[in-house]
Enzyme design. Structure first.
Site, PDB file in Angstrom:
ATOM      1  N   ASP A   1       3.663 -48.650  79.642  1.00 44.69           N
ATOM      2  CA  ASP A   1       3.537 -47.710  78.756  1.00 44.69           C
ATOM      3  C   ASP A   1       3.594 -48.278  77.481  1.00 44.69           C
ATOM      4  OD1 ASP A   1       2.822 -45.706  81.009  1.00 44.69           O
ATOM      5  OD2 ASP A   1       5.011 -45.097  80.859  1.00 44.69           O
TER       6      ASP A   1
ATOM      7  N   ARG B   1      19.963 -42.485  74.608  1.00 48.94           N
ATOM      8  CA  ARG B   1      18.987 -41.986  74.168  1.00 48.94           C
ATOM      9  C   ARG B   1      19.207 -41.783  72.541  1.00 48.94           C
ATOM     10  NH1 ARG B   1      16.569 -44.665  77.573  1.00 48.94           N
ATOM     11  NH2 ARG B   1      15.359 -43.585  79.026  1.00 48.94           N
TER      12      ARG B   1
ATOM     13  N   ASP C   1      13.600 -36.916  77.811  1.00 43.54           N
ATOM     14  CA  ASP C   1      13.806 -38.000  76.875  1.00 43.54           C
ATOM     15  C   ASP C   1      12.936 -37.634  75.597  1.00 43.54           C
ATOM     16  OD1 ASP C   1      15.539 -39.484  78.249  1.00 43.54           O
ATOM     17  OD2 ASP C   1      14.202 -40.812  79.298  1.00 43.54           O
TER      18      ASP C   1
ATOM     19  N   SER D   1      10.610 -44.727  89.533  1.00 45.50           N
ATOM     20  CA  SER D   1      10.800 -44.667  88.249  1.00 45.50           C
ATOM     21  C   SER D   1      12.293 -44.946  87.960  1.00 45.50           C
ATOM     22  CB  SER D   1      10.456 -43.570  87.552  1.00 45.50           C
ATOM     23  OG  SER D   1      10.836 -43.407  85.972  1.00 45.50           O
TER      24      SER D   1
END
Length: 402
Positions: free
Chosen positions: A15, A95, A124, A176
């Site tokens: 990505d 994060r 996220d 994932s």
């Protein structure tokens, strides 16, 4: 007009590799790729070469492991922050630190935009963008995965091949995975059916409890004011202590978590986690609090722990509420000093003992032997007063029913 300059949170995966080229072309912009190291093991080799080859103008690699432990993990541990009583918030804790690092680089590089590779229904995106708004509200935020034309992973791969973008992905991975030193999150594939038991290949570091050693491991963990400082009598830095506990715990099948959780955006998601060190330390820390905290503080702090966990999960780390909660938590940790002994055996953590110079346990009060110093006669008056309101209520109810 001044040329746009975009700082992107870069992982080196499909990505974010496609993002560099896509954003560069769409905005005719210079791309600053930023990677933060939180202890992940995958996709960290040759990142600078990959980013530059993909089209980035510059690359920054930041080792954030020490601040991650000291400024994020330890406050969450002291707070007892377990989201919905289970998840130790490994990904969620990382994060805000990654987002802050991106903002810091963006400001130093005079960037005009920030970009992340989060999807439109995940947690996220909220965590990154709320942090951006808190730290750099003047910078525009881009979320390509919410707007670009690619509708599948295969379409992204085709774009990468067309533009000679170096990516290792060739087909869709069944899972994932997000990893840092506090834990690993695994989702997608067969895990999307909550009735399907997690296949062994879903787990990345932990041994199956059935295949774990037949001999238990007994370890001593020492805390000072709520922070782990030693393992089996050896003083250790926080990062080293976590890494060692991850190694020991994983070998004994500790830290496998399977939960259906409530995401920020309102949907339920089935997630698998591996968090050996986090599981052990949260357990040991809680048991030391039981020994050293006054009753009302211990019971009230349980509620604060849930509030703290929700705050982390929902992406509002950089908030006045977190600062206020930190003040309360710090006050509760002054006497959380001592040693906790635990046994690790085939997936379970069992308490063997605990001791502290601040222990509120008084054996002379607790014992039922001749050493008992408790005044049993005082109990009658206490019970009378303690139950007086209920007795009065019951008498009034009975009188009005007659």
């Amino acid at each position: 007009m001044k040329k746009e300059k975009i700082a992107i949170a870069y992982s080196g995966g499909l990505d974010t590799s496609v993002m560099i080229k896509w954003l560069k072309d769409k905005y005719d912009a210079d791309i600053v790729a930023v990677t933060g190291n939180l202890g992940q093991q995958k996709e960290i080799e040759n990142l600078e070469e990959k980013a530059i080859a993909t089209g980035a103008s510059s690359f920054s690699f930041l080792d954030l492991q020490k601040p991650f432990v000291e400024e994020y993990i330890w406050p969450a541990l002291k707070a007892g922050a377990l989201y919905e009583d289970v998840y130790p918030l490994a990904t969620a804790l990382g994060r805000p630190l990654l987002a802050k690092a991106l903002v810091d680089v963006a400001l130093s590089e005079n960037c005009t935009m920030l970009a992340h590779g989060c999807t439109g229904k995940g947690n996220d995106q909220v965590r990154f963008e709320v942090t951006f708004a808190s730290l750099a509200p003047h910078l525009k935020v881009l979320a390509p995965l919410r707007e670009w034309e690619f509708t599948s992973r295969e379409a992204e791969i085709a774009y990468a091949e067309e533009h000679n973008i170096p990516v290792s992905a060739t087909k869709k991975s069944p899972y994932s995975i997000d990893e840092n030193i506090w834990g690993i999150s695994i989702e997608c594939g067969v895990l999307e059916d909550p009735m399907v038991a997690p296949p062994e290949d879903a787990y990345q570091i932990t041994t199956s409890p059935e295949k774990a050693p037949d001999k238990a491991a007994v370890i001593d963990i020492e805390f000072e004011q709520g922070v782990p400082v030693a393992l089996d009598g050896k003083k250790m830095e926080g990062l080293d202590l976590i890494l060692e506990l991850n190694k020991i715990g994983a070998a004994h099948g500790i830290g496998r978590l399977d939960m259906v959780e409530n995401r920020v955006v309102g949907i339920k998601s089935r997630e698998i986690y591996e968090a050996p060190a986090a599981t052990i330390l949260h357990f040991a820390h809680r048991e030391l609090e039981r020994l050293t905290q006054e009753k009302s503080v211990f019971q009230y702090k349980t509620n604060i722990g849930q509030d703290y966990a929700n705050l982390i999960y929902n992406g509002t780390w950089f908030s006045p509420m977190r600062e206020a909660l930190d003040g309360f938590v710090e006050a509760t940790q002054k006497n959380v000093t001592g040693l906790v002994r635990v046994k690790l055996f085939k997936g379970s953590v069992t308490l063997l003992g605990r001791t502290s110079p601040w222990s509120l346990y008084n054996e002379e009060l607790a014992t039922y032997t001749e050493a008992d110093t408790f005044n049993h006669k005082a109990a009658e008056g206490f019970i009378h007063l303690y139950g007086l309101s209920l007795k009065t209520y019951s008498e009034v109810q009975a009188k009005n029913r007659s």
